[in-house]
Design an enzyme around this catalytic site. Structure first.
Site, PDB file in Angstrom:
ATOM      1  CB  SER A 179      -0.959  -0.035   1.190  1.00 51.98           C
ATOM      2  OG  SER A 179      -1.988   0.910   1.035  1.00 51.98           O
ATOM      3  CG  ASP A 221      -6.185  -3.091  -3.612  1.00 49.60           C
ATOM      4  OD1 ASP A 221      -6.739  -2.314  -2.809  1.00 49.60           O
ATOM      5  OD2 ASP A 221      -5.064  -3.576  -3.413  1.00 49.60           O
ATOM      6  CG  HIS A 255      -5.262  -3.020   0.539  1.00 47.61           C
ATOM      7  ND1 HIS A 255      -4.899  -2.427  -0.644  1.00 47.61           N
ATOM      8  CD2 HIS A 255      -4.548  -2.376   1.498  1.00 47.61           C
ATOM      9  CE1 HIS A 255      -4.020  -1.481  -0.423  1.00 47.61           C
ATOM     10  NE2 HIS A 255      -3.783  -1.433   0.878  1.00 47.61           N
TER      11      HIS A 255
END
Length: 503
Positions: free
Chosen positions: A222, A442, A472
């Protein structure tokens, strides 16, 4: 909620585990901040009361903690220092050890010291040849973590209406944002100018040198992909084997990122609803029912936990948190059904996980650090007028999340520190190949960001791998194709063919 929804790979369970892991604080005086300093690895200390969370699982003996000392301001190398809390588990096959593999789990604001041991079982194969290493970036957790309000004030802050419907509610929102920013300046003002991603990247290179590694081997998730991209731009010749998972689009401004997240969470919600109804579960909600529930909670909160109420804002945070992983869809179904009947406990627990609150009422620095790092990085300061003009676009992108994402753009409006860039530079000519993994489902970092990151890194550097799935990130998705490809790259240096797709 644009940047605040970027909580990296931290699932609800991981967030609840996070504060229970031990970290290491910085020392006093003027410690050595050069690459010659020695890390004093030792048993990780017991977490303090303020760091305790739901889980009390002790760390195994394989985990060690240390403190890396870095300059607060790299322009003043002999000035004030910051202690960077680190944690590691040594490689099990010492004969074939490659070096250290440094993890950043996202946020920005996620504690690596807490998260790596909580999720360490996922990386046991990598541990055969790497020392698994992570850290609390500056301004996070035990690395001079940013704090802004008391726990009781944060309870009120996160419960408050974050989607104003009239002028009075708009004024209330802006007043709360100002109070929050002022609290950050009061309690953490000294470090706020220096918590940006560029300094975190510099810290990682000093960490690499102190650890004795010629190259930085890296696993970023991320926001960790943005940090990794900035590192690759600053130190392209120092990049070893690097993997980016759940990739942030480096070309997006905060507004574009928020709009992209609105679309991403809407897509994930649609995928959840489709799968739920396909399962023939009679308790599956519809989008219309979710919207009606959120509207009702705006004026009539329901029973939560320990005298706290489930408000509209906390429910939206809980719904978003549950979309980070398919494993939590079952809790979303039950949470919505219960809230319809006046019981908001499940959605409130999920919302608390998003906000970094443990069941005892203690908050980690997750969200305050996220705001501080985001506002130190990005120049944009959005006004109420700008948000109001953009509301139709955001609502078109997501009937459920659009308003929340649009109004979250005010988080830096009254921030006491100026931002650095419009978008980060991640071009890295001359760097070794970096594996960039994009997940088509995602919610937090939409799939298109992986292609943008690979393109920006440059020809021969960004190598894209596509995973057709949900949640995610992809490495922990359960896809053997993704994991085998990633492990072959990290352990054996095998770069996959261009355009490879996993399901």
């Amino acid at each position: 909620m644009s940047r605040p929804l970027r909580t990296g790979a931290l699932s609800a369970a991981a967030l609840l585990l996070a504060a229970s892991a031990a970290g290491c604080g910085g020392g006093g005086g003027r410690p050595d901040t050069s690459a010659r300093q020695k890390l004093d690895w030792a048993t990780c200390p017991t977490p303090s009361d303020s760091e305790d969370a739901a889980a009390t699982k002790p760390l195994g003996k394989e985990w060690e903690c240390a403190t890396l000392h870095v300059p607060l301001d790299y322009r003043k190398p002999h000035g004030d220092a910051v202690g960077i809390a680190m944690i590691r588990a040594k490689a099990t096959d010492r004969r074939h050890r490659i070096g250290s593999l440094i993890f950043n789990f996202g946020g920005p604001g996620g504690s690596g010291v807490a998260t790596l041991p909580a999720l360490g079982h996922s990386y046991q194969q990598l541990r055969t040849r790497y020392d698994l290493v992570s850290f609390d970036p500056r301004g996070v957790g035990r690395s001079s973590g940013v704090r802004c309000l008391s726990d009781r004030q944060l309870d009120a802050y996160y419960a408050a209406d974050s989607t104003p419907d009239n002028g009075s509610e708009v004024k209330g929102l802006i007043r709360r944002v100002k109070t929050y920013a002022a609290g950050c300046e009061q309690h953490s003002g000294k470090i706020l100018p220096d918590v940006g991603t560029t300094n975190a990247a510099r810290d990682m290179d000093l960490m690499r040198r102190v650890l004795g590694d010629k190259k930085l081997h890296y696993f970023g998730i991320s926001y960790g992909t943005e940090l990794g991209g900035v590192y690759a731009h600053l130190y392209p010749r120092n990049v070893g084997r690097a993997l980016f998972d759940g990739v942030v689009d480096p070309q997006q401004t905060p507004e574009q990122g928020a709009l992209g997240q609105a679309k991403g969470f809407q897509l994930a919600l649609a995928d959840y609803l489709k799968a739920c109804h396909k399962s023939a579960d009679a308790t599956c909600p519809t989008q219309a029912e979710i919207l009606r529930l959120l509207k009702r909670l705006d004026t009539h909160p329901v029973r939560g936990i320990g005298g706290r109420k489930l408000t509209q804002s906390l429910a939206a945070a809980g719904i978003a948190q549950s979309l980070y992983s398919r494993d939590y869809w079952q809790y979303l179904t039950q949470g919505i059904a219960n809230a319809e009947q006046g019981d908001g406990r499940i959605l409130l627990a999920l919302g608390d996980a998003m906000n970094g609150r443990d069941p005892d009422g203690d908050y980690s620095t997750l969200q305050s650090s996220l705001t501080a790092i985001t506002c130190a990085d990005y120049k944009e300061r959005y006004t109420v007028h700008h948000v109001e003009r953009k509301l139709p676009t955001f609502r078109g992108a997501s009937p459920v999340f659009g308003d929340f994402m649009a109004w979250s753009l005010t988080q830096c409006t009254d921030w006491p520190v100026r931002g650095t860039w419009t978008t980060p530079d991640v071009s890295a000519p001359g760097a070794a190949p970096i594996l960039v993994i994009g997940n088509t489902g995602d919610p937090a970092t939409p799939y298109s960001g992986a292609r943008k990151m690979a393109d920006e890194l440059g020809p021969g550097v960004g190598v894209e791998l596509t995973y057709k799935g949900e949640g995610h990130g992809a490495y922990d998705s359960g896809s053997s194709c993704v994991r085998n490809t990633a492990n072959a790259y990290l352990l054996n240096g095998k770069v996959p063919e261009k355009g490879k797709v996993c399901t």
